[in-house]
Structures are given as structure tokens and as C-alpha cells.
Design a protein around this motif. Structure first.
Motif, PDB file in Angstrom:
ATOM      1  N   UNK A 166      53.487  36.057  30.526  1.00  0.00           N
ATOM      2  CA  UNK A 166      53.027  36.242  31.899  1.00  0.00           C
ATOM      3  C   UNK A 166      51.524  35.973  31.933  1.00  0.00           C
ATOM      4  N   UNK A 167      51.145  34.846  32.501  1.00  0.00           N
ATOM      5  CA  UNK A 167      49.735  34.483  32.557  1.00  0.00           C
ATOM      6  C   UNK A 167      49.301  34.410  34.016  1.00  0.00           C
ATOM      7  N   UNK A 168      47.992  34.526  34.244  1.00  0.00           N
ATOM      8  CA  UNK A 168      47.442  34.434  35.597  1.00  0.00           C
ATOM      9  C   UNK A 168      46.310  33.422  35.580  1.00  0.00           C
ATOM     10  N   UNK A 169      45.945  32.991  36.790  1.00  0.00           N
ATOM     11  CA  UNK A 169      44.879  31.978  36.882  1.00  0.00           C
ATOM     12  C   UNK A 169      43.582  32.627  37.349  1.00  0.00           C
ATOM     13  N   UNK A 170      42.523  32.343  36.593  1.00  0.00           N
ATOM     14  CA  UNK A 170      41.184  32.738  37.049  1.00  0.00           C
ATOM     15  C   UNK A 170      40.573  31.517  37.716  1.00  0.00           C
ATOM     16  N   UNK A 171      40.040  31.694  38.933  1.00  0.00           N
ATOM     17  CA  UNK A 171      39.507  30.547  39.674  1.00  0.00           C
ATOM     18  C   UNK A 171      38.523  29.736  38.844  1.00  0.00           C
ATOM     19  N   UNK A 203      49.301  28.509  43.963  1.00  0.00           N
ATOM     20  CA  UNK A 203      48.109  28.953  43.215  1.00  0.00           C
ATOM     21  C   UNK A 203      47.801  30.404  43.544  1.00  0.00           C
ATOM     22  N   UNK A 204      47.811  30.730  44.859  1.00  0.00           N
ATOM     23  CA  UNK A 204      47.504  32.121  45.267  1.00  0.00           C
ATOM     24  C   UNK A 204      48.478  33.103  44.609  1.00  0.00           C
ATOM     25  N   UNK A 205      49.743  32.688  44.535  1.00  0.00           N
ATOM     26  CA  UNK A 205      50.758  33.595  43.965  1.00  0.00           C
ATOM     27  C   UNK A 205      50.484  33.888  42.492  1.00  0.00           C
ATOM     28  N   UNK A 206      49.815  32.966  41.806  1.00  0.00           N
ATOM     29  CA  UNK A 206      49.580  33.151  40.365  1.00  0.00           C
ATOM     30  C   UNK A 206      48.141  33.535  40.021  1.00  0.00           C
ATOM     31  N   UNK A 207      47.267  33.587  41.031  1.00  0.00           N
ATOM     32  CA  UNK A 207      45.847  33.808  40.738  1.00  0.00           C
ATOM     33  C   UNK A 207      45.544  35.292  40.578  1.00  0.00           C
ATOM     34  N   UNK A 208      44.565  35.592  39.721  1.00  0.00           N
ATOM     35  CA  UNK A 208      44.171  36.993  39.567  1.00  0.00           C
ATOM     36  C   UNK A 208      42.764  37.214  40.118  1.00  0.00           C
ATOM     37  N   UNK A 209      42.155  36.193  40.705  1.00  0.00           N
ATOM     38  CA  UNK A 209      40.751  36.299  41.127  1.00  0.00           C
ATOM     39  C   UNK A 209      40.586  36.922  42.513  1.00  0.00           C
ATOM     40  N   UNK A 210      41.538  36.643  43.415  1.00  0.00           N
ATOM     41  CA  UNK A 210      41.335  37.074  44.801  1.00  0.00           C
ATOM     42  C   UNK A 210      41.342  38.600  44.888  1.00  0.00           C
ATOM     43  N   UNK A 211      40.356  39.122  45.609  1.00  0.00           N
ATOM     44  CA  UNK A 211      40.228  40.580  45.753  1.00  0.00           C
ATOM     45  C   UNK A 211      39.382  41.204  44.649  1.00  0.00           C
ATOM     46  N   UNK A 212      39.002  40.394  43.630  1.00  0.00           N
ATOM     47  CA  UNK A 212      38.236  40.951  42.496  1.00  0.00           C
ATOM     48  C   UNK A 212      36.732  40.795  42.712  1.00  0.00           C
ATOM     49  N   UNK A 213      35.989  41.637  42.035  1.00  0.00           N
ATOM     50  CA  UNK A 213      34.541  41.456  41.964  1.00  0.00           C
ATOM     51  C   UNK A 213      34.284  40.308  40.992  1.00  0.00           C
ATOM     52  N   UNK A 214      33.492  39.342  41.417  1.00  0.00           N
ATOM     53  CA  UNK A 214      33.254  38.188  40.539  1.00  0.00           C
ATOM     54  C   UNK A 214      31.763  37.859  40.467  1.00  0.00           C
ATOM     55  N   UNK A 215      31.449  37.146  39.393  1.00  0.00           N
ATOM     56  CA  UNK A 215      30.116  36.548  39.286  1.00  0.00           C
ATOM     57  C   UNK A 215      30.364  35.080  38.994  1.00  0.00           C
ATOM     58  N   UNK A 216      29.852  34.195  39.860  1.00  0.00           N
ATOM     59  CA  UNK A 216      30.090  32.765  39.661  1.00  0.00           C
ATOM     60  C   UNK A 216      28.764  32.071  39.398  1.00  0.00           C
ATOM     61  N   UNK A 217      28.721  31.373  38.285  1.00  0.00           N
ATOM     62  CA  UNK A 217      27.530  30.612  37.932  1.00  0.00           C
ATOM     63  C   UNK A 217      27.774  29.167  38.349  1.00  0.00           C
ATOM     64  N   UNK A 276      39.031  34.487  49.354  1.00  0.00           N
ATOM     65  CA  UNK A 276      40.122  33.520  49.541  1.00  0.00           C
ATOM     66  C   UNK A 276      39.712  32.174  48.958  1.00  0.00           C
ATOM     67  N   UNK A 277      40.608  31.208  49.026  1.00  0.00           N
ATOM     68  CA  UNK A 277      40.230  29.831  48.677  1.00  0.00           C
ATOM     69  C   UNK A 277      40.449  28.961  49.912  1.00  0.00           C
ATOM     70  N   UNK A 278      39.605  27.953  50.055  1.00  0.00           N
ATOM     71  CA  UNK A 278      39.704  27.057  51.222  1.00  0.00           C
ATOM     72  C   UNK A 278      40.810  26.022  50.975  1.00  0.00           C
ATOM     73  N   UNK A 279      41.032  25.165  51.977  1.00  0.00           N
ATOM     74  CA  UNK A 279      42.067  24.120  51.877  1.00  0.00           C
ATOM     75  C   UNK A 279      41.847  23.186  50.702  1.00  0.00           C
ATOM     76  N   UNK A 280      40.601  23.080  50.242  1.00  0.00           N
ATOM     77  CA  UNK A 280      40.347  22.180  49.109  1.00  0.00           C
ATOM     78  C   UNK A 280      40.115  22.957  47.811  1.00  0.00           C
ATOM     79  N   UNK A 281      40.409  24.246  47.845  1.00  0.00           N
ATOM     80  CA  UNK A 281      40.346  25.017  46.603  1.00  0.00           C
ATOM     81  C   UNK A 281      39.010  25.656  46.316  1.00  0.00           C
ATOM     82  N   UNK A 282      38.051  25.603  47.270  1.00  0.00           N
ATOM     83  CA  UNK A 282      36.751  26.258  47.039  1.00  0.00           C
ATOM     84  C   UNK A 282      36.930  27.767  47.191  1.00  0.00           C
ATOM     85  N   UNK A 283      36.105  28.527  46.447  1.00  0.00           N
ATOM     86  CA  UNK A 283      36.234  29.991  46.466  1.00  0.00           C
ATOM     87  C   UNK A 283      35.290  30.593  47.508  1.00  0.00           C
ATOM     88  N   UNK A 284      35.836  31.451  48.356  1.00  0.00           N
ATOM     89  CA  UNK A 284      35.013  32.133  49.364  1.00  0.00           C
ATOM     90  C   UNK A 284      34.701  33.531  48.834  1.00  0.00           C
TER      91      UNK A 284
END
Ligand code: BTN
Length: 311
Positions: free
Chosen positions: A162-167, A256-270, A282-290
Motif C-alpha cells: 500500500x503506497x501513497x503519492x507525495x506531490x 491521483x487525488x485518491x492515492x495522494x497523501x499530500x492534500x490536507x497536510x502541512x508541507x514545505x515546498x522548495x 488541492x491540485x489544479x487542472x494541470x497538477x500544480x499544488x495549491x
């Protein structure tokens, strides 16, 4: 593998078939059938010859012919045991005008990760690059990368992981203590103009039948999680899911949303130019992270994302 050999395997995989029957069916001489059978045996297919004809009783464990056999996706598989980087080979094939080719290897000596990092690729892994010429505007290419991550997650689920996707596209496995280890990564490279993609290479590395100690800190392997797996089955499943999604791009983001573990999490993006901290919304129509930050919403198109534990 060529069409005739695929057809022969299809028939003899269903039960014994006499040589003359195959010759008739495929418009070949009996001698030509025999030569194809011998060539298939040399590639590792176990074919018995009995009173009722030829019968397929064993498929090679891994390799180009093994993955092509029974693959329900229209890719030509080019396998080499040891390469520097499957992405480099796929790029050369792109320059030569090829498309719908998958370069697959057992081992890479110069595997490349994102941001010019080294990707450790010992023998026993799944190292592959899918070369496509999609009819998509360049801005939507990140969707293919997300589709590749979904395909990896669904393929490893078939072997009990069982794996998940990090954005955007790191495939991670979570331990009971909440720590995450990387199982697979994706390196997408492309060329084109502002309105048209010339080619895309999706380089996918899955740490499969290799020791955890051989893939470095913060990474795990299928061997460590569930023992050695049938790499042929994993690659086929991965390519079939990827192909289905690439043909129907509207399905990519929901999957992607069904398998992602990033949404709703505290993140730091470099992003390379700045570090953005906040809650991934959320992610936009082209996959950008909001990301919702203390100063309002920010949309990030690319970057290294870190999941922060709740404080
Ligand atoms: C990452 O940094 O997470 C991306 C890793 C991508 C590795 C794969 S293995 C197959 C292909 N060939 C390479 O040299 N890299 C990609």
C-alpha cells in the motif's frame, strides 16, 4: 517482439497447437513456424513439443519478450540488462523519431533522479522509461507524470504494497510510526515548442527486488516490504494502467487525488527560488499544488515537497 511471434505465443498459450495448424493460420511455412518456435525458446519461453503440437508451458521471468507477452498496452519493449540510464536511451530514441517505446533495464550504472541527483539502480529493480509523442499542450504534460505515479501505486498494490503519492510524484510507503520511505520516483523529460510537445520521456524507477541497504537512506524496496515480486507482472500492470490514463486524461486527477497523501497536510515546498510553507489544499487542472499559507494562497507548479508532521 514481432507480430508473428506474439501470435504464435497467443495460440500455443491456449493449449497445444500442431505446427501445420499454426502455419496455416499465420500464412507461414512449417519451417518458418519451427524457426520462430526455436527463437522463442532461445528467449526463454518454455515450449513443449508433444503429439498434439507445440504448447507454451513457461514464460521467462523478466526481459523484453517476457513483458511484451500478454501486455495489453501498445508499447514496444526494448530491454537491456545493464544500461547507464534508460532515460538517456529513450532520449536518443526520441531524437531518432521513435515513439511508444519503453526502455527497460535490470540495472543502471548512471541512474538519474530529479535535480541532477543520482538514482541508485542496482540489479533487480524496475528501471524504465516510456517514450511518447502525446498530442497535448506542454502545460498538461505534468498530468502524465501524475498518471505514472498512479500507475506505480496501483501496480504495487497488486503485490500487496500500500503506497501513497507525495506531490507531485514520489511514491512512498508509510510505517506505523508515521515515517515515510520512498519506494519509487519519476523523472520526466520533454522537448517541444510553447504550443506543442515533441516528445516526453517518463523515467520510472521502482525499487523492486533489491536490498534496502542498496538504495540509500529514506528509501525502501518491494523486497523489504513483501519479498521478491514478479517484476514482469508489476511492469505490465503499470504500463497498462498508465496507458489507460494517458488515453483518458480526465481520469488522471481523480485517480491521483485518491492515492495522494499530500492534500490536507502541512508541507514545505522548495521551488528552487523560495520555500513555501502551509497547508496543501488541492491540485489544479494541470497538477500544480495549491498551498494555503499565512499570507494567502500560493500555487506551486514544481518543487521538492516535504510533509511536515503536525506540530
Ligand atoms: C526522483 O528523483 O525521484 C526520480 C527518479 C527517477 C529514476 C528513474 S529509473 C529509470 C529512469 N532512468 C533514469 O536515469 N532515471 C529514471
Amino acid at each position: 517482439m514481432n507480430y508473428t511471434r506474439r501470435e504464435i505465443l497467443k495460440h500455443i498459450g491456449r493449449g497445444p497447437r500442431p505446427g501445420p495448424w499454426l502455419a496455416d493460420r499465420l500464412g507461414l511455412s512449417r519451417n518458418a513456424v519451427w524457426k520462430h518456435i526455436e527463437a522463442l525458446r532461445e528467449r526463454g519461453f518454455e515450449i513443449e513439443t508433444g503429439e498434439e503440437g507445440y504448447e507454451l508451458v513457461g514464460v521467462p521471468e523478466f526481459g523484453g519478450a517476457a513483458v511484451s507477452y500478454g501486455l495489453a498496452a501498445p508499447y514496444e519493449i526494448r530491454y537491456q540488462e545493464r544500461v547507464e540510464s534508460t532515460n538517456d536511451i529513450a532520449r536518443d530514441l526520441a531524437a531518432a523519431g521513435d515513439s511508444d517505446v519503453v526502455v527497460l533495464a535490470d540495472e543502471q550504472t548512471g541512474g538519474r533522479g530529479r535535480k541532477d541527483r543520482t538514482w541508485r539502480s542496482p540489479s533487480g529493480g524496475i528501471w524504465m522509461s516510456i517514450l511518447l509523442r502525446p498530442d497535448l499542450p506542454p502545460a498538461t504534460v505534468p498530468l502524465l507524470t501524475l498518471a505514472a505515479a498512479v500507475a506505480v501505486v496501483e501496480a504495487v498494490a497488486e503485490v500487496g504494497v500500500e503506497a501513497r503519492i507525495k506531490w507531485p510524484n514520489d511514491v512512498l510507503v508509510e510505517s506505523p510510526d508515521g515515517s515515510e520511505a520512498k519506494l519509487a520516483g519519476i523523472l520526466t523529460e520533454m522537448a517541444g515548442e510553447s504550443s506543442r510537445v515533441a516528445w516526453v520521456v517518463l523515467g520510472i524507477g521502482v525499487n523492486a527486488n533489491v536490498d534496502e541497504s542498496a538504495v540509500g537512506d529514506g528509501a525502501t524496496t518491494l523486497r523489504a516490504l513483501v519479498g521478491d515480486v514478479d517484476r514482469r507482472q508489476v511492469v505490465q500492470q503499470l504500463l497498462e494502467t498508465f496507458h489507460d490514463l494517458a488515453e483518458d486524461t480526465d481520469r488522471i486527477l481523480p485517480a491521483w487525488r485518491a492515492h495522494a497523501s499530500t492534500l490536507g497536510r502541512e508541507v514545505r515546498v522548495d521551488t528552487g527560488s523560495e520555500t513555501i510553507r502551509g497547508t496543501a489544499r488541492t491540485v489544479t487542472d494541470t497538477g500544480a499544488l495549491v498551498i494555503e499559507t499565512a499570507d494567502g494562497e500560493r500555487t506551486v507548479h514544481a518543487g521538492d515537497c516535504e510533509h511536515l508532521r503536525p506540530v
